[in-house]
Design a protein around this motif. Structure first.
Motif, PDB file in Angstrom:
ATOM      1  N   CYS A   3       0.696  -1.435  -0.175  1.00 16.19           N
ATOM      2  CA  CYS A   3      -0.106  -0.069   0.286  1.00 16.19           C
ATOM      3  C   CYS A   3       0.393   1.123   0.062  1.00 16.19           C
ATOM      4  N   HIS A  40       0.142   3.271   3.722  1.00 17.40           N
ATOM      5  CA  HIS A  40       0.400   3.099   5.239  1.00 17.40           C
ATOM      6  C   HIS A  40       2.009   1.641   4.561  1.00 17.40           C
ATOM      7  N   CYS A  44      -7.581  -0.591  -0.112  1.00 18.10           N
ATOM      8  CA  CYS A  44      -6.343  -0.870   0.623  1.00 18.10           C
ATOM      9  C   CYS A  44      -7.245  -1.970   1.434  1.00 18.10           C
ATOM     10  N   CYS A  65      -5.652   1.215   6.140  1.00 18.35           N
ATOM     11  CA  CYS A  65      -6.642   2.276   4.976  1.00 18.35           C
ATOM     12  C   CYS A  65      -8.089   1.744   4.845  1.00 18.35           C
TER      13      CYS A  65
END
Ligand SMILES: [Zn+2]
Length: 587
Positions: A34, A37, A55, A59
């Motif tokens: 991702c 993050h 995601c 998230c």
């Protein structure tokens, strides 16, 4: 085709996202670590057929290419759209509208600045401000501090500010939209802030975006803020960021307090890497603003404010920051303001002893338990394990698993088993989700789907049902345009202000929605609305379930298991409600 549709048509989400993340093929879709993050196993998916992304990790959000750019570049809708339009070589019909909008904001900054100067002069000079002057003196603020923070006073009258600003050439409408006036039901307006101590609130560049105001007696609420305006959004505002940003960068630490007073006292005493969160709990927008300055956030917290639920949210913020947050716990009944004034050494000591927020949660939780008893041992595990499970960083997670095992004096493997026990129901869910999942094979849609359009038309054409939408989350709209319009629509009073609030590129879309012919449903609007919301929610949940099943690797990430459960519960609830409706209809 609208300009927005053209931009979307000429843009391939895979191409755009591959500039930010390394995409790998996974069946018909693509997956990556991702870009929002930090993670070890990819939970970020791109769906070329639908031109969307999601995601499934920390998230837990998704959308189309515009919302991707918004999130990745920290842009608003219009800015993201313009970036993509440039890239695709599409000229937006109202390209200059962007500048107009900036100019508009500029106008609100000016009017706020004028009000700030006006309030400040009143505090310094007006006979009516005597009580306010006594108050700031009692709080120990120096003349320099009062000037630095441009503290002010609003007269206890109905029209003084309005008259003053109108004389300066600002229209009543502008003053109203800036949030400085209050509009009564009969349409008349009067000064919003009266008889209060005024705190101008500035953004990082120093523009006055709004005001905080404090009463000078014991009446409640003690504080009020500007309403949502083109320049002010409470949850995205960090008080004193204009004065603190350089020191936050320099010290690589931001201290977040709750109140204006605390922050001003801190700055007056030379502690200048301090900001306030505009309320009790910090929001993810605020974390994102501060993250650009430093990853080290220290929260000065009221001991009571730190419930388990709040802690779970904080772990989510740690995942955004990719760093741990620390907490300074105030002695009972004291604000940072009191501590700093009483003994600055004591304050500095507390800062240096700030503890990681997860450790603090551990201490707080077990302080009320008797860990020699079996019952309290399992209570401790029940309460703390979900928090540990939410930690993304595997090393920190393992650290706290060990800590928990040590505390309850139980073998680490038993605790690990409990962690996978937490996962079990989700594993069941995964197989059951795989079965009924209607494969998501919608063709790539250039215009937003019909159910979205229909619902938007119902909403915008029947604003009288605005309070029936509690169930409707912006996330349910896959198209950024609808999401954007819906979010703005919730906050405005009429169509004119809706257009004002939104990027001009969206105005055409609003007109289309407003002119869409709805079947004659005069008596049925409310039911159609709740049906529409339910359909949209169902589509969203089913999409999520199907995509999760498709991705097939929810194992090992407790945050996702939690999510799986939520989805299946919500789907069940929807089914139950639909059942009820059917029986209701038959009656
Ligand atoms: Zn993510």
């Amino acid at each position: 085709m609208s300009a927005i549709d053209e931009v979307k048509q000429k843009t391939d989400i895979v191409e755009v996202i591959s500039q930010y993340a390394t995409l790998k093929k996974s069946g018909r879709n693509l997956t990556a670590l991702c870009p929002f993050h930090s993670e070890k196993n990819p939970s970020f998916y791109v769906y070329p057929e639908q031109q969307s992304w999601h995601c499934f990790g920390a998230c837990n959000t998704g959308g189309d290419v515009i919302s991707f750019i918004m999130k990745k570049e920290g842009m608003d809708f219009g800015e993201a759209l313009r970036l993509l339009a440039d890239r695709a070589g599409v000229t937006l019909p109202s390209y200059t509208a962007a500048d107009t909008r900036k100019e508009e904001k500029e106008e609100y900054y000016q009017i706020n600045e004028a009000a700030a100067v006006y309030y400040h002069n009143l505090l310094l000079n007006s006979p009516g401000a005597e009580k306010a002057r006594q108050y700031v003196e009692k709080r120990g603020f120096t003349q320099k501090t009062i000037a630095d923070f441009q503290l002010g006073f609003s007269l206890d009258s109905w029209e003084e500010l309005k008259k003053y600003l109108q004389e300066k050439g600002y229209s009543e409408e502008l003053i109203l939209t800036a949030g400085l006036l209050y509009q009564q039901e009969d349409g008349k307006t009067h000064d919003r802030f009266r008889g209060k101590l005024m705190f101008p609130i500035r953004d990082i560049r120093g523009h006055v975006t709004g005001f905080g105001a404090r009463v000078l007696d014991d009446s409640l609420p003690k504080y009020v803020n500007s309403p949502q305006t083109p320049t002010f959004d409470k949850s995205g505002t960090v008080y004193a960021i204009d004065r603190a940003s350089s020191e936050i960068r320099k010290q690589d630490t931001a201290i977040v307090m709750e109140g204006y007073m605390d922050v001003i006292t801190a700055h007056q005493n030379g502690i200048t890497n301090v900001v306030a969160s505009m309320g009790t709990a910090i929001t993810d927008t605020q974390v994102n603003i501060l993250k650009k300055l430093s990853k080290n956030l220290v929260l000065a917290m009221d001991a009571d404010a730190a419930g388990e639920e709040a802690m779970l949210r904080t772990v989510g913020y740690e995942n955004i920051l990719n760093a741990e947050m620390r907490v300074i716990v105030m002695p009972a009944g004291k604000d940072p303001d009191d501590v700093i004034k009483e003994d600055i050494k004591a304050w500095q000591d507390m800062v240096s002893k700030a503890v990681p927020i997860v450790d603090f949660t551990f201490e707080k939780t077990i302080s009320s338990l008797d860990l020699t008893t079996a019952r309290d041992k399992s209570l401790a595990v029940d309460r703390l394990l979900p928090i540990v499970a939410a930690i993304n960083d595997p090393i920190r997670q393992s650290h706290y698993l060990q800590k928990l095992a040590g505390l309850v004096n139980v073998d680490i493997n038993t605790i690990k088993a409990s962690l996978s026990q937490l996962k079990k129901p989700a594993a069941r869910q995964r197989t059951s989700a795989a079965k009924p999942a209607t494969p998501v094979r919608t063709a790539r849609s250039l215009v937003s789907s019909s159910v979205e359009e229909y619902l938007m038309a119902l909403l915008l054409q029947h604003p009288e049902f605005k309070n029936e939408i509690a169930d409707l989350s912006p996330e349910y709209f896959e198209s950024s345009e609808n999401r954007e319009i819906f979010t703005a629509w919730r906050e405005v009073a009429d169509m004119d202000s809706l257009k004002e609030k939104l990027d001009p590129a969206l105005h055409e879309r609003i007109d289309v929605i407003m002119n869409r012919k709805l079947p004659d449903i005069r008596n049925n609007v409310e039911r159609r609305l709740s049906d529409g919301i339910m359909r949209l929610k169902e589509r969203h949940l089913k999409n999520m379930a199907a995509r999760k099943a498709e991705s097939g690797n929810t194992d090992g990430d407790p945050a996702r298991l939690e999510e799986d459960l939520k989805i299946s519960e919500q789907l069940k609830e929807l089914d139950a409600r639909k059942g009820k409706k059917r029986t209701g209809a038959r009656r």
